[in-house]
Scaffold this active site. Structure first.
Site, short mmCIF file in Angstrom:
data_model
loop_
_atom_site.label_atom_id
_atom_site.label_comp_id
_atom_site.label_asym_id
_atom_site.label_seq_id
_atom_site.Cartn_x
_atom_site.Cartn_y
_atom_site.Cartn_z
N ARG A 200 7.29 -5.68 -12.14
CA ARG A 200 6.49 -7.17 -11.80
C ARG A 200 5.24 -6.80 -11.51
NH1 ARG A 200 5.97 -10.00 -7.14
NH2 ARG A 200 6.45 -12.39 -7.26
N LYS B 186 -0.18 -3.52 -4.49
CA LYS B 186 0.43 -3.31 -2.94
C LYS B 186 -0.57 -2.22 -2.53
CE LYS B 186 4.46 -5.48 -3.41
NZ LYS B 186 6.09 -5.49 -3.33
#
Length: 251
Positions: free
Chosen positions: A238, A207
């Site tokens: 994750r 991200k």
């Protein structure tokens, strides 16, 4: 700490959109993750990147269910990444073992009751709205206090709907209605989320807040964060890649 591998059967996910956007490519990637020792494969058919448009229920099911059916035959533990109760139910029937709902039950009024009826683990993420406008909702008095308070509301709703305490997992929702500073404040205070008493999933993989000009350039920062989180009591991370994260946890 468990490794949840991301398998996006989508053309438009931010980090890997289009790489596994057909049955053969998705199954091949899933088998590769199994060989690398993944603990859970999280299969999603709808992108939740900032600005993403929603797809139809039929398209989401068409993208995900065949892949779930095939990978379940190979013994994979699968979660379905969806905000729709109907997709979640179809996925569980096809062989998925848990539901990963980024909306925490807010996007579909039937989701919590469906998860309770199916008696499978349910991941409730902190969420303030659809991808189209979530960035405008990144306003907090104190992001850690506010996110915990809003997560506690989802915990109460889940339990009231009949989801068993032992089947509830929480996710602070890094990158969802949060800017870079908010994300780092949550990471720095992850103990406060673990202390709520539920397994905590962290999804930071590639991200923007991790730095770098492209998602692939953020892979090393993602691995470094996995190493940092390993000693915090977080239940799972994750991630897009499996092998390097398994390796760093084995050190």
């Amino acid at each position: 700490m468990l490794i949840m591998g991301i398998l996006n059967v989508t053309p438009d996910s931010f980090a890997d959109g289009g790489r596994h956007n057909d049955f053969d490519a998705a199954v091949a990637r899933g088998l590769e993750m199994i060989a690398e020792g993944v603990d859970i494969i999280d299969i999603g058919g709808e992108s939740t990147r900032p600005g993403a448009d929603r797809i139809s229920e039929a398209e989401e099911i068409e993208r995900t269910i065949p892949v779930i059916t095939e990978l379940a035959k190979h013994g994979a533990r699968i979660s379905i990444d969806t905000m729709r109760a109907s997709t979640a139910e179809a996925a569980i029937k096809a062989g998925a073992a848990m539901i990963n709902d980024v909306s925490g039950g807010l996007a579909d009024s039937n989701m919590l009751q469906t998860a309770a009826r199916l008696k499978v683990p349910y991941i409730a993420m902190h969420w303030r709205g659809q991808s189209k406008d979530m960035n405008s909702k990144a306003v907090y008095s104190d992001v850690v206090i506010d996110v915990i308070s809003e997560l506690q509301e989802r915990i109460t709703a889940a339990l009231d709907a009949g989801i068993e305490v032992g089947n509830l997992i929480i996710d602070p929702g890094l990158g969802f209605a949060k800017d870079a500073e908010h994300n780092w404040e949550i990471v720095d205070s992850i103990d406060s989320f673990v202390d709520l008493g539920y397994p905590v999933l962290v999804g930071a993989s590639r991200k923007r807040f991790l730095g770098g000009d492209s998602p692939d350039e953020r892979e090393q920062a993602t691995i470094d964060l996995t190493k940092r989180l390993a000693s915090t009591g977080v239940w799972a991370v994750r991630v897009h890649s499996v092998k390097p994260h398994k390796e760093v946890l084995a050190q």
